[in-house]
Scaffold this active site. Structure first.
Site, short mmCIF file in Angstrom:
data_model
loop_
_atom_site.label_atom_id
_atom_site.label_comp_id
_atom_site.label_asym_id
_atom_site.label_seq_id
_atom_site.Cartn_x
_atom_site.Cartn_y
_atom_site.Cartn_z
N GLU A 185 1.12 -5.72 -5.51
CA GLU A 185 0.49 -4.67 -6.45
C GLU A 185 1.81 -3.99 -6.87
O GLU A 185 1.81 -3.95 -8.22
CB GLU A 185 -0.45 -4.00 -5.71
CG GLU A 185 -0.90 -3.05 -7.01
CD GLU A 185 -2.27 -2.33 -6.77
OE1 GLU A 185 -3.16 -3.02 -5.84
OE2 GLU A 185 -2.42 -1.04 -6.90
N ASP A 228 0.80 -1.21 0.08
CA ASP A 228 -0.25 -0.11 0.21
C ASP A 228 0.90 1.22 0.08
O ASP A 228 0.69 2.09 -0.61
CB ASP A 228 -1.07 0.06 1.21
CG ASP A 228 -1.65 -1.29 1.56
OD1 ASP A 228 -2.87 -1.38 1.10
OD2 ASP A 228 -0.80 -2.30 2.07
#
Lengths: 186, 389
Positions: B284, B22
């Protein structure tokens, strides 16, 4: 209060000072198992519709309106007609059924809940689980190495959904009407 | 009320859940918005200690500090630093905004004043449904307007984080063959120009054992570059447990040499990916950077309940492989699926098939970034989205 994840088509929720009937819900997985819920809503005061997105854990006010247990009787375009235990009939606009319409079939015996707003039948909530016949699906595609092999299927009523690879045309399957997910072969 | 706001200012809130994912994404976005669009960005982070791993100059004890044009503030509860509503308010990856922030924008709304464009920046997925949810409003009980913003690989989504000059810098690096010098700068010795070099940044998986056994017994010299972290938990059979695991440690097994790396900043990690022949990445942020590195890769995707991550993996692979030769695409897909399922028996042959197609896969990896970016990157689309809101 309910979370967005718990809201089902047919519920009425209060947002921005207006009551909205939930016509359609679509739950998808985001990262780390968080859910995203897309809803189609109809404003009961302004008769306008909108699409909106929530986090699965977003809390919203679920308005308790009058409800009656009913069974489906027949379709009189564009109204679906439901009947209560005392044989009173209630018309619900097809548009207000949203996704639930795809599970409505002639002769269905499941009890549905018809919701009333200011005396008018405005929506229908299906049972959590329904059993429907698969009217078409491709034969098994064995050999796929993916861990969770699914394939598309059409069921009586017209809905399409992903089912397990072993399901065949003509099978009866259990479906979760909240998520439109295949549960198991009935 | 207007005097309590400041224009041309964006706030990004990030709750750190998995160490670097994140914060990696939001830090890259914050830097790019500040540098390329001249925006005043405040990045609120609830775990500065984790952040410091990818931004070593950051002082985890300092409540407010500036790096690369971004003001980084500690997000504590209750919020000890004042939030002044700006032009945009981003809650990254569905984090819950502090009540002080919600209270301020609700007060602006009630007073009829302009409120920030409020966005929930979501996780990256290649699944079809993303197009249908991108940009949709999220009706709030308070009447405030929030919108969901979905990154993605098609022009109906919010795009992918990619700095304006990144692909050019990567191409220059690879054309100038800077990898040997870079490896030496990292203190990595014994790597010959023709050796196979693989970076590893994964979660724990038994698949690593299988691949290491294969490399160990192979014909070519393989160097596995591993930062100190979770991947090491799965390399127990190849790591001398008596030896301290410190950056610079090396472990030799036949044709395989495992090198331990220090954690690096984002620029350093990009260079590492550009320099290796093959990259194993996770989550990610590193997943996307591996695509911009234009090298073949394995994506070790964050595991989700009921194996839902495999659906996400399949969706990405379908996009990535749509114009790749079927036999090569098939081998690469099976290798990725096998790795993610902890496969061991067939991983040898799958790796071999992919290795045999290395040139074709590399060519495909070089073409892919332009296709994935479509017409614009995430920051560009985000700025335009805000203008249109």
């Amino acid at each position: 209060m309910k979370t967005a994840h718990e809201i089902r088509p047919g519920n009425v929720i209060m947002l921005d000072g207006s009551p909205w009937v939930v016509q359609k819900t679509e739950t998808t997985r985001s990262g780390r198992n968080a859910a995203i819920v897309k809803m189609k809503l109809k404003n009961l005061l302004q008769e306008s519709s909108t699409e909106t997105t929530f986090k699965g854990e977003d809390k919203m006010e679920d308005i308790i309106l009058d409800r009656l247990d009913c069974t489906y009787s027949y379709f009189a375009d564009p109204m679906y007609v439901f009947m209560d235990a005392e044989y009173n009939q209630y018309d619900v606009e097809a548009d207000n059924l949203g996704d639930a319409a795809a599970y409505i079939v002639d002769g269905m015996e499941e009890q549905c809940q018809v919701t009333f707003y200011e005396g008018k039948a405005i929506s229908v909530e299906l049972p959590t689980t329904v059993v429907r016949e698969v009217t078409y699906t491709e034969p098994s595609a064995r050999g796929d190495t993916s861990g969770k092999v699914m394939k598309p299927a059409t069921i009586a009523g017209g809905a399409t959904l992903s089912v397990a690879d072993f399901v065949k045309t003509g099978d009866l399957i259990e479906i979760d009407t909240r998520t439109h997910e295949f549960k198991k072969r009935a | 009320m207007q005097s309590q706001t400041h224009a041309n200012h964006w706030d990004i809130f990030c709750a750190v859940v998995d160490n670097y994912g994140d914060i990696g994404v939001t830090w890259r976005l914050a830097k790019q918005l500040a540098k390329e669009y001249g925006l005043a960005i405040t990045l609120w982070v609830d775990d500065l200690a984790s952040f410091a791993h990818i931004l070593p100059k950051l002082d985890p004890k300092c409540a407010s500090q500036n790096f690369e044009g971004v003001c980084i503030k500690r997000w504590d509860a209750p919020l000890s630093q004042e939030y002044l509503p700006g032009e945009v308010l981003i809650e990254a990856f569905a984090c819950e905004l502090p009540p002080e922030v919600l209270g301020k924008i609700a007060a602006l709304h009630q007073a009829g004043d302009k409120v920030p464009v409020w966005l929930n920046l979501e996780y990256l997925s290649a699944e079809d449904w993303v197009e249908g949810c991108h940009g949709l409003p999220s009706l709030q009980r308070s009447g405030l307007k929030k919108q969901f913003y979905f990154p993605g690989f098609t022009n109906k989504t919010g795009g992918l984080i990619c700095e304006a000059d990144l692909l050019e810098r990567r191409q220059m690096w690879q054309e100038n063959k800077e990898r040997q010098a870079y490896f030496e700068a990292l203190g990595l010795s014994g790597i010959d120009e023709h050796d196979t070099v693989i970076s590893l940044f994964s979660y724990e998986t038994e698949s690593l054992n299988a691949l290491c056994r294969h490399w160990h017994e192979g014909e070519r010299q393989v160097h596995l570059l591993v930062p100190i972290g979770r991947s090491l938990n799965s390399l127990g059979a190849f790591i001398d447990q008596q030896q301290a695991l410190t950056p610079g440690s090396r472990f030799h097994h036949g044709k395989l040499t495992i090198h331990l790396l220090p954690m690096t900043d984002q620029q350093g990690y990009d260079r590492l990916l550009w320099s290796c022949d093959f990259n194993i990445v996770r989550g990610e942020d590193s997943f996307l950077r591996a695509q911009w590195a234009a090298k073949p890769f394995i994506w070790h995707i964050y595991p989700q309940e009921e194996d839902y991550h495999l659906i996400k993996l399949e969706a990405f692979m379908a996009l990535y492989c749509h114009n790749l030769a079927p036999e090569i695409a098939d081998a690469w897909k099976k290798l990725n699926i096998g790795f993610n399922q902890g496969e061991q028996k067939t991983l040898f042959s799958l790796w071999q098939q992919v290795d045999n197609a290395h040139l074709a896969l590399t060519q495909h990896a070089q073409d892919w970034p332009n296709e994935a970016l479509n017409d614009a990157d995430l920051a560009t689309r985000l700025v335009q989205f805000v203008k249109n809101s």
